[in-house]
Design an enzyme around this catalytic site. Structure first.
Site, PDB file in Angstrom:
ATOM      1  N   ILE A  13     -15.463  82.459  59.470  1.00 43.42           N
ATOM      2  CA  ILE A  13     -14.419  83.347  58.608  1.00 43.42           C
ATOM      3  C   ILE A  13     -14.228  84.621  59.767  1.00 43.42           C
ATOM      4  N   LEU A  82     -19.276  90.680  57.854  1.00 39.15           N
ATOM      5  CA  LEU A  82     -19.497  89.253  57.862  1.00 39.15           C
ATOM      6  C   LEU A  82     -20.898  88.579  58.379  1.00 39.15           C
ATOM      7  N   ALA A  83     -21.490  89.297  59.253  1.00 42.37           N
ATOM      8  CA  ALA A  83     -22.627  88.559  59.991  1.00 42.37           C
ATOM      9  C   ALA A  83     -23.720  88.183  59.124  1.00 42.37           C
ATOM     10  N   THR A 132     -20.822  86.034  48.453  1.00 42.20           N
ATOM     11  CA  THR A 132     -20.554  84.863  47.949  1.00 42.20           C
ATOM     12  C   THR A 132     -20.506  84.742  46.482  1.00 42.20           C
ATOM     13  N   ASP A 133     -19.908  83.813  45.982  1.00 38.51           N
ATOM     14  CA  ASP A 133     -20.100  83.514  44.586  1.00 38.51           C
ATOM     15  C   ASP A 133     -21.112  82.773  44.173  1.00 38.51           C
ATOM     16  N   GLU A 134     -22.231  82.280  45.027  1.00 37.82           N
ATOM     17  CA  GLU A 134     -23.380  81.694  44.906  1.00 37.82           C
ATOM     18  C   GLU A 134     -24.390  82.639  44.418  1.00 37.82           C
ATOM     19  N   TYR A 158     -30.686  81.378  50.584  1.00 34.97           N
ATOM     20  CA  TYR A 158     -29.297  82.146  51.010  1.00 34.97           C
ATOM     21  C   TYR A 158     -28.742  82.709  50.036  1.00 34.97           C
ATOM     22  N   SER A 159     -28.542  82.122  48.999  1.00 37.34           N
ATOM     23  CA  SER A 159     -27.845  83.197  47.943  1.00 37.34           C
ATOM     24  C   SER A 159     -28.940  84.276  47.444  1.00 37.34           C
ATOM     25  N   ALA A 160     -30.254  84.097  47.468  1.00 33.29           N
ATOM     26  CA  ALA A 160     -30.886  85.253  47.094  1.00 33.29           C
ATOM     27  C   ALA A 160     -31.033  86.425  48.022  1.00 33.29           C
ATOM     28  N   SER A 161     -30.822  85.977  49.242  1.00 30.73           N
ATOM     29  CA  SER A 161     -30.565  87.222  50.341  1.00 30.73           C
ATOM     30  C   SER A 161     -29.264  87.844  50.346  1.00 30.73           C
ATOM     31  N   LYS A 162     -28.225  86.985  49.986  1.00 34.08           N
ATOM     32  CA  LYS A 162     -26.949  87.373  49.774  1.00 34.08           C
ATOM     33  C   LYS A 162     -26.845  88.450  48.535  1.00 34.08           C
ATOM     34  N   ASN A 187     -16.173  78.692  48.168  1.00 28.78           N
ATOM     35  CA  ASN A 187     -16.260  77.804  49.582  1.00 28.78           C
ATOM     36  C   ASN A 187     -15.005  78.040  50.348  1.00 28.78           C
ATOM     37  N   PRO A 289     -32.613  70.299  46.954  1.00 31.94           N
ATOM     38  CA  PRO A 289     -33.453  71.046  45.983  1.00 31.94           C
ATOM     39  C   PRO A 289     -32.787  72.380  45.557  1.00 31.94           C
TER      40      PRO A 289
HETATM   41  P1  NAD Z   1     -20.989  81.611  60.064  1.00 27.15           P
HETATM   42  O1  NAD Z   1     -22.334  81.140  60.056  1.00 27.15           O
HETATM   43  O2  NAD Z   1     -19.696  80.564  60.541  1.00 27.15           O
HETATM   44  O3  NAD Z   1     -20.908  82.993  61.190  1.00 27.15           O
HETATM   45  C1  NAD Z   1     -21.817  83.952  60.987  1.00 27.15           C
HETATM   46  C2  NAD Z   1     -21.491  84.725  62.387  1.00 27.15           C
HETATM   47  O4  NAD Z   1     -22.574  85.785  62.256  1.00 27.15           O
HETATM   48  C3  NAD Z   1     -21.732  84.075  63.642  1.00 27.15           C
HETATM   49  O5  NAD Z   1     -21.042  84.354  64.494  1.00 27.15           O
HETATM   50  C4  NAD Z   1     -23.132  84.655  63.982  1.00 27.15           C
HETATM   51  O6  NAD Z   1     -23.393  84.505  65.517  1.00 27.15           O
HETATM   52  C5  NAD Z   1     -23.292  85.869  63.398  1.00 27.15           C
HETATM   53  N1  NAD Z   1     -24.618  86.465  63.250  1.00 27.15           N
HETATM   54  C6  NAD Z   1     -25.581  85.973  62.695  1.00 27.15           C
HETATM   55  N2  NAD Z   1     -26.616  86.671  62.631  1.00 27.15           N
HETATM   56  C7  NAD Z   1     -26.029  87.895  63.187  1.00 27.15           C
HETATM   57  C8  NAD Z   1     -27.015  89.210  63.648  1.00 27.15           C
HETATM   58  N3  NAD Z   1     -28.290  89.158  63.351  1.00 27.15           N
HETATM   59  N4  NAD Z   1     -26.346  89.894  64.170  1.00 27.15           N
HETATM   60  C9  NAD Z   1     -24.778  89.748  64.340  1.00 27.15           C
HETATM   61  N5  NAD Z   1     -24.258  88.804  64.242  1.00 27.15           N
HETATM   62  C10 NAD Z   1     -25.115  87.722  63.657  1.00 27.15           C
HETATM   63  O7  NAD Z   1     -20.596  82.319  58.487  1.00 27.15           O
HETATM   64  P2  NAD Z   1     -19.005  82.147  58.097  1.00 27.15           P
HETATM   65  O8  NAD Z   1     -19.167  80.807  57.122  1.00 27.15           O
HETATM   66  O9  NAD Z   1     -18.148  82.924  58.697  1.00 27.15           O
HETATM   67  O10 NAD Z   1     -19.708  83.432  56.754  1.00 27.15           O
HETATM   68  C11 NAD Z   1     -19.087  84.793  57.152  1.00 27.15           C
HETATM   69  C12 NAD Z   1     -19.811  85.473  55.806  1.00 27.15           C
HETATM   70  O11 NAD Z   1     -18.868  85.118  54.542  1.00 27.15           O
HETATM   71  C13 NAD Z   1     -21.138  85.368  55.681  1.00 27.15           C
HETATM   72  O12 NAD Z   1     -21.677  86.871  54.883  1.00 27.15           O
HETATM   73  C14 NAD Z   1     -21.282  84.540  54.301  1.00 27.15           C
HETATM   74  O13 NAD Z   1     -22.401  84.751  53.543  1.00 27.15           O
HETATM   75  C15 NAD Z   1     -20.014  84.855  53.757  1.00 27.15           C
HETATM   76  N6  NAD Z   1     -19.456  83.747  52.782  1.00 27.15           N
HETATM   77  C16 NAD Z   1     -19.009  82.536  53.650  1.00 27.15           C
HETATM   78  C17 NAD Z   1     -18.477  81.323  52.741  1.00 27.15           C
HETATM   79  C18 NAD Z   1     -18.224  80.266  53.410  1.00 27.15           C
HETATM   80  O14 NAD Z   1     -17.751  79.129  52.549  1.00 27.15           O
HETATM   81  N7  NAD Z   1     -18.328  79.991  54.726  1.00 27.15           N
HETATM   82  C19 NAD Z   1     -18.563  81.534  51.329  1.00 27.15           C
HETATM   83  C20 NAD Z   1     -18.688  82.754  50.586  1.00 27.15           C
HETATM   84  C21 NAD Z   1     -19.215  84.021  51.511  1.00 27.15           C
HETATM   85  P1  TYD Z   2     -21.902  73.366  52.050  1.00 27.45           P
HETATM   86  O1  TYD Z   2     -20.630  73.082  52.626  1.00 27.45           O
HETATM   87  O2  TYD Z   2     -23.187  73.358  52.638  1.00 27.45           O
HETATM   88  O3  TYD Z   2     -21.588  74.594  51.200  1.00 27.45           O
HETATM   89  P2  TYD Z   2     -22.441  75.165  49.986  1.00 27.45           P
HETATM   90  O4  TYD Z   2     -23.687  74.768  49.770  1.00 27.45           O
HETATM   91  O5  TYD Z   2     -22.526  76.699  50.196  1.00 27.45           O
HETATM   92  O6  TYD Z   2     -21.459  75.027  48.691  1.00 27.45           O
HETATM   93  O7  TYD Z   2     -21.867  72.297  50.752  1.00 27.45           O
HETATM   94  C1  TYD Z   2     -20.772  72.036  49.846  1.00 27.45           C
HETATM   95  C2  TYD Z   2     -21.206  70.998  48.790  1.00 27.45           C
HETATM   96  O8  TYD Z   2     -21.356  69.604  49.625  1.00 27.45           O
HETATM   97  C3  TYD Z   2     -22.442  71.223  48.542  1.00 27.45           C
HETATM   98  O9  TYD Z   2     -22.527  70.783  46.873  1.00 27.45           O
HETATM   99  C4  TYD Z   2     -23.570  70.322  49.008  1.00 27.45           C
HETATM  100  C5  TYD Z   2     -22.747  69.109  49.245  1.00 27.45           C
HETATM  101  N1  TYD Z   2     -23.022  68.322  50.550  1.00 27.45           N
HETATM  102  C6  TYD Z   2     -23.007  67.280  50.758  1.00 27.45           C
HETATM  103  O10 TYD Z   2     -22.958  66.566  49.709  1.00 27.45           O
HETATM  104  N2  TYD Z   2     -23.425  66.493  51.837  1.00 27.45           N
HETATM  105  C7  TYD Z   2     -23.532  67.273  53.030  1.00 27.45           C
HETATM  106  O11 TYD Z   2     -24.099  66.633  54.018  1.00 27.45           O
HETATM  107  C8  TYD Z   2     -23.303  68.793  52.953  1.00 27.45           C
HETATM  108  C9  TYD Z   2     -23.481  69.722  54.234  1.00 27.45           C
HETATM  109  C10 TYD Z   2     -22.922  69.336  51.653  1.00 27.45           C
END
Ligand code: NAD
Ligand code: TYD
Length: 350
Positions: A13, A82-83, A132-134, A158-162, A187, A289
């Protein structure tokens, strides 16, 4: 010039947000602080390497001394945080780093923001904490969508930490008056997503003729948000959001996982001229799980108060996403082979 710090700007993102802001906000100077974990890829911004409005800072959000230094040096007008460690499956097999980065890292960044506002009283500043919505937990199929009032009930490490980081962000507003806005989105999908998440994993497995793992029966539902829509919402939250408030950001596109995988199979087959249906590669595997059944977002408040509504339909944006992966196979292959990490080591090892 607004000086904006984006943390995690080399991740999925974050990379899209850097590009979105660079294109749409010509008077913003972007500072991207990223530790380049496995999920960060500096190649995403090769085109900006010599751009006067972009600066990459290789570093960790848990490093207080570094945060102090960059806040003092650049006097940021705002932060998009976002990190994070972002993958649920990794949080199940190794939760500790999720606490270190998502909880402690956020705390250190809030501290740095607070010190900065104390050192510059009266200066405009906003801290957008991207979540996140999680954090809201799992919905039944007939339950109403999450609103900003829904109680937190996280299931995975993950969601507990967020959730914990969201509480700290809000506490820093209530206790110290730090101008924090929290966003909780659904997502995301789109270009530059690391192929461990469902959509890019399935696209690449189809292209490689590998099995397509679907957890459980594939009935779990997610609300899908195209990443460009998310970037627009984040900029609006920064510009129009009220400190102390939460904004839910959804795509309004609820699908179950099997529907998503079927759509990907059919679109990739169509685009690559594959004769045999890729649906044959689907394998139902052991469920995750604590797998949340359904996420759904009510974005009414966000639409009314900051004027954001998702513009991309799932069908169109999924097709765009597949096109991006097909057109950028060098990026994909370098991620799959791990070659991008060698490139990182060469660039940044001292
Ligand atoms: P991502 O895993 O693709 O990217 C995370 C980035 O953070 C990476 O570039 C990584 O190098 C950097 N990073 C990790 N630990 C770090 C640290 N200690 N210091 C500095 N940089 C660090 O994640 P994403 O999917 O782009 O998500 C970005 C944000 O959006 C996150 O906070 C995530 O919780 C939130 N989010 C993501 C989604 C999604 O669908 N991807 C949905 C809801 C919320
Ligand atoms: P994911 O992309 O890991 O996002 P999140 O768990 O944060 O929602 O997974 C999206 C959905 O897809 C989730 O219900 C778990 C499922 N999933 C699979 O069925 N197979 C897979 O290999 C992965 C990675 C996820």
């Amino acid at each position: 010039m607004e000086k904006i710090l984006i943390t995690g700007g080399s991740g999925f993102i974050g990379s899209n947000l850097v590009k979105y802001i660079h294109k749409n906000k010509p008077d913003w100077h972007i500072f991207n602080l990223d530790a380049l974990t496995y999920a960060g890829n500096p190649r995403n911004h090769q085109a900006l390497e010599n751009d006067s409005r972009y600066r990459f800072i290789h570093g960790d959000i848990t490093d207080s001394a570094l945060l102090k230094k960059i806040f003092t040096e650049h006097e940021f007008d705002g932060v998009f945080h976002l990190a994070a460690e972002s993958h649920v499956d990794r949080s199940i097999s190794g939760p500790e780093v999720f606490l270190t980065t998502n909880v402690m890292g956020t705390f250190k960044l809030l501290e740095a923001g607070l010190n900065h506002t104390r050192n510059h009283p009266g200066k405009a500043f906003k801290f957008v904490h991207v979540s996140t919505d999680e954090v809201y937990g799992s919905l039944g199929f007939d339950e109403p969508a999450f609103t900003e009032e829904t109680a937190y009930d996280p299931s995975s490490p993950y969601s507990a930490s967020k959730a914990s980081s969201d509480h700290f962000a809000k506490a820093y507003h209530r206790t110290y008056g730090l101008p924090v806005v929290v966003t909780n989105c659904s997502n995301n999908y789109g270009p530059y997503q690391f192929p461990e998440k469902l959509i890019p994993l399935i696209i690449l497995n189809i292209l490689d003729g590998k099995a397509l793992p679907v957890y459980g029966k594939g009935e779990n539902v997610r609300d899908w948000l195209y990443v460009e829509d998310h970037c627009e919402a984040l900029v609006r939250a920064f510009e129009k959001g009220n400190p102390g408030e939460t904004y839910n950001i959804g795509g309004g596109e609820e699908k179950n996982n099997l529907q998503v995988v079927h759509a990907l199979c059919d679109l990739v087959d169509q685009k690559t001229g594959r004769k045999k249906s890729s649906r044959e590669l689907i394998r139902f595997v052991k469920d995750r799980p604590g797998h949340d059944i359904r996420y759904a977002i009510n974005s009414d408040k966000t639409e009314k108060s900051i004027g954001f509504k998702a513009r991309f339909s799932f069908e169109k944006a999924l097709s765009k996403t597949i096109d991006w992966y097909l057109d950028n196979m060098d990026w994909t292959r370098s991620v799959q082979t791990g070659e991008y990490q060698q490139w990182i080591q060469k660039q940044y090892s001292s």
